[in-house]
Each structure stands twice: as structure tokens, then as C-alpha cells.
Scaffold this motif. Structure first.
Motif, mmCIF file in Angstrom:
data_model
loop_
_atom_site.group_PDB
_atom_site.id
_atom_site.type_symbol
_atom_site.label_atom_id
_atom_site.label_comp_id
_atom_site.label_asym_id
_atom_site.label_seq_id
_atom_site.Cartn_x
_atom_site.Cartn_y
_atom_site.Cartn_z
ATOM 1 N N LEU A 196 -13.609 41.172 -22.745
ATOM 2 C CA LEU A 196 -13.646 42.534 -21.967
ATOM 3 C C LEU A 196 -14.388 43.474 -22.789
ATOM 4 C CD1 LEU A 196 -10.384 42.900 -19.984
ATOM 5 C CD2 LEU A 196 -12.507 41.857 -19.242
ATOM 6 N N THR A 197 -15.376 44.286 -22.150
ATOM 7 C CA THR A 197 -16.047 45.184 -23.083
ATOM 8 C C THR A 197 -15.513 46.628 -23.456
ATOM 9 O OG1 THR A 197 -17.278 46.098 -20.968
ATOM 10 C CG2 THR A 197 -18.382 43.996 -22.365
ATOM 11 N N TYR A 198 -14.368 46.546 -24.062
ATOM 12 C CA TYR A 198 -13.349 47.582 -24.339
ATOM 13 C C TYR A 198 -12.920 47.190 -25.542
ATOM 14 C CZ TYR A 198 -13.672 47.329 -19.085
ATOM 15 O OH TYR A 198 -14.120 47.192 -17.845
ATOM 16 N N PRO A 199 -12.616 48.288 -26.282
ATOM 17 C CA PRO A 199 -12.014 48.100 -27.767
ATOM 18 C C PRO A 199 -10.476 47.834 -27.537
ATOM 19 C CG PRO A 199 -12.148 50.411 -27.264
ATOM 20 C CD PRO A 199 -12.793 49.745 -25.843
ATOM 21 N N ALA A 200 -10.021 47.373 -28.778
ATOM 22 C CA ALA A 200 -8.504 47.215 -28.762
ATOM 23 C C ALA A 200 -7.860 48.549 -28.729
ATOM 24 C CB ALA A 200 -8.176 46.778 -30.246
ATOM 25 N N ARG A 201 -6.347 48.288 -27.972
ATOM 26 C CA ARG A 201 -5.557 49.390 -27.875
ATOM 27 C C ARG A 201 -6.315 50.484 -27.258
ATOM 28 N NH1 ARG A 201 -5.054 51.800 -32.994
ATOM 29 N NH2 ARG A 201 -6.538 50.503 -33.848
ATOM 30 N N ALA A 202 -6.735 50.224 -26.084
ATOM 31 C CA ALA A 202 -7.547 51.143 -25.123
ATOM 32 C C ALA A 202 -6.739 51.828 -23.943
ATOM 33 C CB ALA A 202 -8.951 50.607 -24.637
ATOM 34 N N PHE A 203 -6.001 51.192 -23.258
ATOM 35 C CA PHE A 203 -5.313 51.289 -22.104
ATOM 36 C C PHE A 203 -3.640 51.515 -22.355
ATOM 37 C CE2 PHE A 203 -9.142 49.045 -21.011
ATOM 38 C CZ PHE A 203 -9.942 49.978 -20.177
ATOM 39 N N SER A 258 -17.450 51.997 -21.999
ATOM 40 C CA SER A 258 -17.726 50.547 -22.154
ATOM 41 C C SER A 258 -18.727 50.559 -23.229
ATOM 42 C CB SER A 258 -18.163 49.940 -21.019
ATOM 43 O OG SER A 258 -18.434 48.563 -21.510
ATOM 44 N N TYR A 259 -18.851 49.351 -23.903
ATOM 45 C CA TYR A 259 -20.036 48.917 -24.781
ATOM 46 C C TYR A 259 -21.341 48.869 -24.044
ATOM 47 C CZ TYR A 259 -16.301 48.336 -28.508
ATOM 48 O OH TYR A 259 -15.284 48.797 -29.392
ATOM 49 N N GLN A 260 -22.220 49.103 -24.493
ATOM 50 C CA GLN A 260 -23.753 48.694 -23.892
ATOM 51 C C GLN A 260 -24.748 48.524 -24.627
ATOM 52 O OE1 GLN A 260 -24.406 47.917 -20.544
ATOM 53 N NE2 GLN A 260 -26.430 48.002 -20.860
#
Length: 678
Positions: free
Chosen positions: A297-304, A575-577
Motif C-alpha cells: 500500500l502506498t503509505y509509510p510504515a507506522r501510519a495508521f 500518499s506517495y505519488q
């Protein structure tokens, strides 16, 4: 009738125009600026874009070398507008269209011959999503839904035209009314109203859609469902701020979390549930197109702080080594790269759980995972789910095994809801488990076409087993402005705690300036869905946190992408892009797009119009764009944008006219597929 609040024109403060002047300083500045500009024009650096027209040169000269004019336009008179004459120089940021308007199509008469005129795409492209194109996706493997992932066009496959709004498009209802109602003409699809009729997702009411707030596993409404979750975990004390909704449907869960100050990133694939993410965005709820398949998924670690699945039908317990065999609702035989039909099983000893391992990566230490729907409470629902008791029990046991392998603690299973909690650190977990292994060298934050692996992302080391890995966060709203742990721990190269505080203050000042030149910022409901194309540390979004809007913070992969973790630690989402590619969203997603130094960042990486056409695709009719960049770059951007049915105007930097960085303000004109065909 659904029109956003009427607004005044963009007016430059009289105080800004009354600047003291002196002949000698003015003459000196004019000479130096003129020399600098013509030297830059001679060098012809930057994007490959249409040549600047003579009128564009006048823009640069006026902006860079005058101390008495704050705003400049394409010519010496007023910006070219599609409105009746005599309305002055100001851009009109108002929303006008509750239905199709006559005369909204741009005329090319009077345009500079040097400006490329971009044509409208055919009407069939009104819902075009370049990287999730349904036809192109069929070229890719069906295994594990790989064909639903991002597959972006290149070269001649790229559309070089303007994606039209559907005939009859209207401005969405302002928030909070938009949570419950949307115009049928904006998303003309009835499939979900039939398929999900008994689940209370969505229904047609004349020329509108109604969203009752129901869902497959919350027939009494999302509010009541969230209240049930709140009895199991703390949702009201600010400790849970960011949430991930996998397989979100029309995002009712995320919509009703907003009243609890919880911001959810909802995602679902573009699949047979036609336009589910598009409905979410029309409602004014954060959402993106996405799928759990082969890529992270296009999210960093430890995000949510919290992740959620309500009958999302994701096979959480599957995928891993060749030797393990399991069965999901789809009756699968698992290998490293494919699955085939095998029939029912009665037992499962597998604990691969590739997708649950990915949820573990993006969950914060101490974060929660919530599951409702199959197989939870199977003893009650097994007949309705048309599956055997043995089958459902085996699936639940497999999920429980994966959760234990991740050192998750099961908080409680109550009725239709089960909740697990990720450990605060891995101090004891490393000693008590063997499989799956911990990832050894992979960057935990790398998530742009990076493949998922059957290994656990290790948490930062702790000095004591009672500590939170990576440091504990402040509760919301204090975490918005508190120095994020990634910065205080020195994890972000070149960013200190002092620099973070300065950045926060800088964006407060900049947003105040924006509100001074765009009065619609002060009008509730004018802007709801906002995009920051180069979010950095999230300062722009933080400065708007008290406004009734949300910001999608995109961090370009070509810059310092490590800052996305900071964005999430502040309680924001993003998100990354890569802006040389399309964004995973539908056309007409955003009311406002903010682009800080994006074109300088992508200089020589891809053509300017690739980025501009994507901005136009995801911007709503009569939406606003704010572009900050060096004046020479803005002249090139404006020259290209003038051929895109945009009205634009360059204004000064918040620190005055002598600063080379300027601001290009844009309003996208209203037009639809029907009008462009006439």
C-alpha cells in the motif's frame, strides 16, 4: 439547489498596492530584474513546453520588476474571462452551476497563436482513470488481482486531451449535506443501488443519490456501528486519529468517523462495484482507488492508528510459501504466484497472511485492527453466507494464527466485531516467535511499486519493554503541531525540531495570504476536497485543520519522500505519488489543488503538460489551483495553462513583489461533454 456559496471576486488589498517608492531603488531593481529575466529566457531551460507568447513576457516583466502592482494578468488589460464584460480584473472563484450552463465552452478567438489549444477528450472518457483503466488492466495477470493494481500508460497511450465532465454536471452539495446526498448527473451509475439495495448503501431519489449510512455489516447505520466499536477501543479521547478502511464501499464508515475527529483513508479497487470510490469523493469523504494484490500500500510504515475491514472479502490468512494450502471464500490453492480451484478444506495450519502482514506494516505501535463480516460470528451467519461451518471456522482459526504470529493481542470479539491490537514494541515478540521472519534490509517506508513480502516489518528498537517503539504520539489535536517523533529522533534528513516549528509558522503565514486573495477560503462549503501535490511536512494541511475541509497530502517519490511519515504522525493523511503518472483517483475529485514548487521539482523529468493535464482531470469544474514557483517557471506554466480552458492570474509572494517566487492562481472554467460536442 446544491450550488456552493456565491463568492466575490479576487481583489488585491489596497494596502498592498500602496507601497512607498523611491526612484533610485525602483530603477535599480527594474534594471537588475530585466537583465535576470532576459538572461533566463535566452537560456531556455526547464520543461519542454510551448514558447512563451509576447503577453506572457509582459507578465514576467510586470511581476518581477514593479513595486506598485500586486497582481498581473495575461495582457495589459484584464485576464481573459468567459463572463460578461465589465467585471474587472479579478478572477471569479465562485461556483455557479447547479445544472448545465449555456455558453460555457471556451472560444479560441483572440488567443495567442503560440499557445497550444488542448482539445476535449470524447465523452466516453468522462470517468477516465489512467492508471486503473479497465481495458488496459485486462493485459495483466488476474492472479491475486494484480490486474487491478496501478498500470499507467506511457508514450502514445497517454491521453493529451481534457477529460470532460458528464452532461448535466452540477457542483456537489456543500459539506455536511454532501455526506448524505449527491447529484445523480455527477456519477450516473445505478448498479450499486440495485446490488446493495438491501444493505442500505445508496438509493436513487429523483435527480439525486441518497446515502442512508448503512453497510453490509452495519444495517442500523454507520453511527451505531462506530458506537459499538467505541465500546471496545477508545475513539473519543484523541488517541485514535488516523484510520485505514480496506474495501471501503461508498466510505460510510469514514464519513461518520469525521464527526469524531477521526480521519480515515478509504480505498477500494475499480472493479465490478462501479464507481464506489467516486461516490465517496462526491460525498466529500477522503478516498482513493487501491487494492491489496502484490504491491505494498502506498503509505509509510507506522501510519495508521486503526485499520478496518467490514466484509471486505480480503483473504487475510492467505499467500506465502508454496507448501501451504488454504481456502478463502474463493476456494483457492496457494503458491507463490498463482491460485487455482481445489474445493473445500476442513483444517488449515497455515500462517502466511501476506495481506495482514501488510496491515501490520502500516499500523502504528499499539494500533488496532477491526474485522467484521466473514468469518466473524459465523455461527450466526453461515447459512446466509452460503458457506459451511467447517469452512468458516477454519478461516477464522487461520486468521487467529496469523495475528498471533504478528504478536497481536485479541482485545475482544463482541457480536459481529472482532478487534486485535498490535504490540507497542517488538522487545518480547522477537524472542517468542520464529515465523514469519522479520524483514532484514527492506526500507519499511518504501511503498511505490514495492512488492509485499512474507516478513514482518520490525519496529524501532526500545530501551525498555514498556516504551512505545518510535516514541509515543501526543493525542489529537496536540499532535498536529507537536514536533513529530520522526523529527525529534533525527530520522528525517536535514529536518530539525526548530526547522519543523519554522515550517509550521511559515505555512500559517502563507495560508493567511491565500485567504487574503481568495475570499472563498472564508466561505464554508466552497472547498471541501483539497489536494496538496507536494506536501513536505504537511504544513499547508495543518494550517487549514480548523476549516471544514480535508487535505490529501501527496509526497512526490522524486523528492524527500520520508516526510510522509511525519504527515501521519501529525494526524493527517496522504500518499506517495509520482506526478509523471496519473493519480489513483477519479476525475473531478478536488475542489482545490495546491502545488508548491512541483514544476521545478519535475523539471526535466517529464513534460509539463503531462502534469497539467492530470491536474485538470482531477480538478472539479470551477475548481481552484494555487501554484507556487519561480517566476520564470510560472511564465511557462501559465503559457501552457492558457490553452486548457483555465483562467489564471499571477500574484505576488506574501513577502512582496521583490521575491522571485510568485503565485499563479487558476480557476477551471465550467464545461461538459455535451457542450463540447455542440
Amino acid at each position: 439547489m446544491g450550488v456552493r456559496p456565491a463568492a466575490t471576486k479576487l481583489n488585491i488589498s489596497p494596502a498592498a498596492a500602496r507601497r512607498p517608492s523611491s526612484f533610485l531603488p525602483i530603477a535599480t531593481v527594474a534594471l537588475l530584474c530585466s537583465a535576470s529575466y532576459f538572461l533566463g529566457a535566452w537560456q531556455h531551460g526547464g520543461f519542454s513546453s510551448p514558447s512563451a507568447s509576447p503577453s506572457s513576457v509582459s507578465v514576467a516583466t510586470a511581476v518581477a520588476c514593479t513595486t506598485t502592482t500586486t497582481a498581473t494578468t495575461r495582457s495589459a488589460t484584464r485576464p481573459r474571462k468567459r463572463t460578461p464584460a465589465g467585471q474587472g480584473q479579478a478572477l471569479d472563484f465562485s461556483a455557479h452551476h447547479a445544472a448545465a450552463a449555456d455558453g460555457a465552452v471556451l472560444s479560441s478567438s483572440g488567443d495567442s497563436a503560440a499557445t497550444r489549444r488542448y482539445q476535449a477528450c470524447p465523452a466516453r472518457y468522462s470517468e477516465y482513470t489512467p492508471c486503473e483503466d479497465v481495458k488496459r488492466s485486462l493485459r495483466y495477470p488476474r492472479e491475486r488481482l494484480v490486474y487491478r493494481e496501478r498500470h499507467c500508460p506511457t508514450g502514445r497511450e497517454r491521453l493529451r486531451c481534457l477529460v470532460p465532465a458528464p452532461s448535466g454536471y452540477r457542483n456537489p452539495f456543500p459539506w455536511p449535506a454532501s455526506r448524505d446526498v449527491a447529484w445523480f448527473a455527477n456519477v450516473p451509475h445505478k448498479e450499486l443501488t440495485v446490488e446493495k439495495a438491501v444493505q442500505n448503501w445508496i438509493r436513487v431519489d429523483g435527480d439525486k443519490f441518497r446515502f442512508p449510512g448503512g453497510g453490509t455489516m452495519f444495517p442500523h447505520g454507520a453511527d451505531a456501528y462506530i458506537d459499538d466499536i467505541g465500546k471496545l477501543i477508545p475513539l473519543h479521547d484523541g488517541s485514535v486519529r488516523t484510520a485505514l478502511d480496506t474495501g471501503c464501499g461508498v466510505a460510510s464508515w469514514g464519513a461518520y468517523l469525521l464527526s469524531r475527529d477521526i480521519l480515515a483513508m478509504s480505498f477500494a479497487p475499480r472493479d465490478s462495484h462501479e464507481a464506489q470510490v467516486q461516490f465517496a469523493l462526491e460525498r466529500g469523504v477522503p478516498a482513493m482507488i487501491g487494492v491489496l494484490a502484490s504491491n505494498r500500500l502506498t503509505y509509510p510504515a507506522r501510519a495508521f492508528d486503526m485499520a478496518h475491514c467490514s466484509r471486505c472479502l480480503i483473504p487475510w490468512h492467505l499467500y506465502g510459501s508454496v507448501s501451504h494450502i488454504a481456502r478463502s471464500p474463493y476456494t483457492l490453492m496457494i503458491s507463490s504466484s498463482e491460485y487455482t480451484l481445489i474445493g473445500h478444506y476442513r483444517t488449515c495450519q497455515c500462517a502466511d497472511g501476506l495481506y495482514l502482514i501488510e496491515v501490520d506494516r502500516v499500523l502504528r505501535p499499539g494500533g488496532y485492527w477491526i474485522l467484521s463480516g466473514p468469518p466473524i460470528n459465523w455461527k450466526k451467519y453461515w447459512k446466509g453466507w452460503e458457506r459451511t461451518k467447517e469452512d468458516l471456522n477454519a478461516e477464522q482459526q487461520a486468521i487467529e494464527a496469523v495475528a498471533r504470529s504478528l504478536c497481536w493481542k485479541k482485545i475482544k470479539e463482541a457480536g459481529d466485531i472482532a478487534v486485535w491490537q498490535k504490540p507497542a514494541n517488538h522487545a518480547s515478540c522477537k524472542a517468542s516467535r520464529k515465523s514469519p521472519p522479520f524483514c532484514s534490509h527492506k526500507n519499511p517506508d518504501a511503498a511505490w511499486y514495492d512488492k509485499m513480502e512474507v516478513c514482518v516489518t520490525p519496529l524501532p528498537e526500545v530501551s525498555d519493554a514498556s516504551k512505545v517503539a518510535g516514541s509515543a504520539l501526543k493525542k489529537w489535536p496536540q499532535r498536529l503541531t507537536a514536533v513529530p517523533p520522526r523529527i525529534s529522533r533525527g530520522s528525517i534528513k536535514g529536518v530539525t525540531s526548530k526547522a519543523f516549528v519554522q515550517d509550521t509558522e511559515l505555512w500559517r503565514k502563507r495560508v493567511q495570504h491565500y485567504k487574503g486573495v481568495i475570499n472563498q477560503f472564508e466561505q464554508k462549503g466552497r472547498y471541501r476536497n483539497v489536494l496538496d501535490m507536494n506536501a513536505g511536512l504537511g504544513g499547508f494541511a495543518a494550517a487549514l485543520a480548523s476549516d471544514p475541509l480535508w487535505v490529501m497530502n501527496m509526497v512526490p517519490t522524486v523528492g524527500n519522500s520520508s516526510t510522509l511519515g511525519v504527515v501521519y504522525e501529525r494526524g493527517l493523511i496522504g500518499s506517495y505519488q509520482d506526478w509523471c503518472e496519473g493519480m489513483s483517483t477519479y476525475p473531478r475529485t478536488y475542489d482545490l489543488i495546491h502545488a508548491d514548487s512541483v514544476f521545478t521539482l519535475y523539471k526535466n523529468r517529464c513534460e509539463m503538460d503531462i502534469i497539467l493535464l492530470e491536474m485538470d482531470r482531477i480538478l472539479r469544474p470551477e475548481g481552484t489551483v494555487i501554484i507556487r514557483d519561480d517566476v520564470d517557471m510560472l511564465v511557462k506554466v501559465k503559457s501552457a495553462a492558457d490553452g486548457m480552458r483555465w483562467d489564471s492570474q499571477i500574484v505576488d509572494h506574501e513577502d512582496g513583489p521583490l521575491v522571485r517566487e510568485k503565485i499563479l492562481l487558476v480557476v477551471k472554467t465550467y464545461w461538459t461533454a455535451k457542450e463540447q460536442d455542440q
